[in-house]
Scaffold this motif. Structure first.
Motif, PDB file in Angstrom:
ATOM      1  N   ASP A 275      -1.146   7.379   8.539  1.00  0.00           N
ATOM      2  CA  ASP A 275       0.023   7.774   7.755  1.00  0.00           C
ATOM      3  C   ASP A 275      -0.463   8.747   6.665  1.00  0.00           C
ATOM      4  O   ASP A 275      -1.296   8.379   5.836  1.00  0.00           O
ATOM      5  CB  ASP A 275       0.652   6.530   7.113  1.00  0.00           C
TER       6      ASP A 275
ATOM      7  N   ILE B 152      -6.396   6.407   1.035  1.00  0.00           N
ATOM      8  CA  ILE B 152      -6.718   5.192   0.275  1.00  0.00           C
ATOM      9  C   ILE B 152      -8.047   4.629   0.797  1.00  0.00           C
ATOM     10  O   ILE B 152      -8.151   4.284   1.977  1.00  0.00           O
ATOM     11  CB  ILE B 152      -5.612   4.121   0.414  1.00  0.00           C
TER      12      ILE B 152
ATOM     13  N   LEU C 258      -2.430   2.576   8.160  1.00  0.00           N
ATOM     14  CA  LEU C 258      -2.648   3.257   6.876  1.00  0.00           C
ATOM     15  C   LEU C 258      -3.416   4.556   7.076  1.00  0.00           C
ATOM     16  O   LEU C 258      -3.097   5.572   6.440  1.00  0.00           O
ATOM     17  CB  LEU C 258      -3.399   2.349   5.901  1.00  0.00           C
ATOM     18  N   LYS C 259      -4.407   4.549   7.942  1.00  0.00           N
ATOM     19  CA  LYS C 259      -5.220   5.752   8.157  1.00  0.00           C
ATOM     20  C   LYS C 259      -4.477   6.816   8.974  1.00  0.00           C
ATOM     21  O   LYS C 259      -4.874   7.971   8.975  1.00  0.00           O
ATOM     22  CB  LYS C 259      -6.551   5.395   8.826  1.00  0.00           C
TER      23      LYS C 259
ATOM     24  N   ALA D 135       0.833  -1.206   0.000  1.00  0.00           N
ATOM     25  CA  ALA D 135       0.000   0.000   0.000  1.00  0.00           C
ATOM     26  C   ALA D 135       0.867   1.256   0.000  1.00  0.00           C
ATOM     27  O   ALA D 135       0.571   2.218  -0.713  1.00  0.00           O
ATOM     28  CB  ALA D 135      -0.934  -0.007   1.205  1.00  0.00           C
ATOM     29  N   GLU D 136       1.927   1.254   0.783  1.00  0.00           N
ATOM     30  CA  GLU D 136       2.830   2.410   0.824  1.00  0.00           C
ATOM     31  C   GLU D 136       3.512   2.637  -0.519  1.00  0.00           C
ATOM     32  O   GLU D 136       3.666   3.778  -0.952  1.00  0.00           O
ATOM     33  CB  GLU D 136       3.917   2.192   1.879  1.00  0.00           C
TER      34      GLU D 136
ATOM     35  N   THR E  98      -0.822   7.496   3.107  1.00  0.00           N
ATOM     36  CA  THR E  98      -1.783   6.443   2.748  1.00  0.00           C
ATOM     37  C   THR E  98      -3.175   6.661   3.324  1.00  0.00           C
ATOM     38  O   THR E  98      -4.075   5.863   3.066  1.00  0.00           O
ATOM     39  CB  THR E  98      -1.269   5.063   3.227  1.00  0.00           C
ATOM     40  N   SER E  99      -3.359   7.720   4.054  1.00  0.00           N
ATOM     41  CA  SER E  99      -4.624   7.910   4.778  1.00  0.00           C
ATOM     42  C   SER E  99      -5.836   8.075   3.863  1.00  0.00           C
ATOM     43  O   SER E  99      -6.967   7.824   4.283  1.00  0.00           O
ATOM     44  CB  SER E  99      -4.518   9.112   5.715  1.00  0.00           C
TER      45      SER E  99
ATOM     46  N   LYS F  19       0.406   2.853  -3.617  1.00  0.00           N
ATOM     47  CA  LYS F  19      -0.642   3.874  -3.427  1.00  0.00           C
ATOM     48  C   LYS F  19      -1.875   3.511  -4.266  1.00  0.00           C
ATOM     49  O   LYS F  19      -2.264   4.234  -5.201  1.00  0.00           O
ATOM     50  CB  LYS F  19      -0.162   5.274  -3.803  1.00  0.00           C
TER      51      LYS F  19
END
Length: 129
Positions: A72, A78, A69-70, A43-44, A75-76, A47
């Motif tokens: 960061d 996504i 993720l949320k 994910a990082e 990535t928040s 993206k």
């Protein structure tokens, strides 16, 4: 958004392959992760435009991945659809409260999953302008 990127994170290879085939046949660019740690790393780096995230995975469960993720900034944004056999109300509410866009209980209807994916991607596309 010509070929949206979707990350499918699920340790069950049969389910993952099914989802990958289902979405790739509809023109999506698919990336895969086999565990929670790999899901976060992919994910990082990729993206994705959308992520399908299993909750029960080795190394890091889906809630841990969702939280990180949320929180960061990279990535928040996504959108994430949780896919899980966990079907209790408190788990569904927890996932949605942590920032998931949707929650799909396994086993799921494939056409319903495709519709949910399409709806979220269309909304994100409109929001991006």
């Amino acid at each position: 958004m010509s070929h949206p990127k979707i990350l499918v994170a699920d340790d069950d290879s049969t389910i993952r392959r099914f989802i990958v085939t289902l979405l790739a046949d509809r023109g999506y660019e698919i990336h895969e992760a086999v565990d929670g740690e790999q899901a976060f790393k992919v994910a990082e780096s990729v993206k994705p435009d959308l992520m399908l995230l299993d909750l029960i995975m080795p190394y890091r469960d889906g809630f841990d991945v969702l939280y990180d993720l949320k929180h960061d900034p990279a990535t928040s944004e996504i959108p994430i659809i949780i896919m899980s056999v966990k079907d209790r109300e408190e788990e569904i509410v927890k996932g949605l409260n942590m920032g998931a866009e949707d929650y799909v209980v396994k086993p799921f209807n494939s056409l319903e999953l495709v519709a949910r994916v399409r709806k979220i991607l269309e909304r994100e596309n409109r929001r991006a302008g």
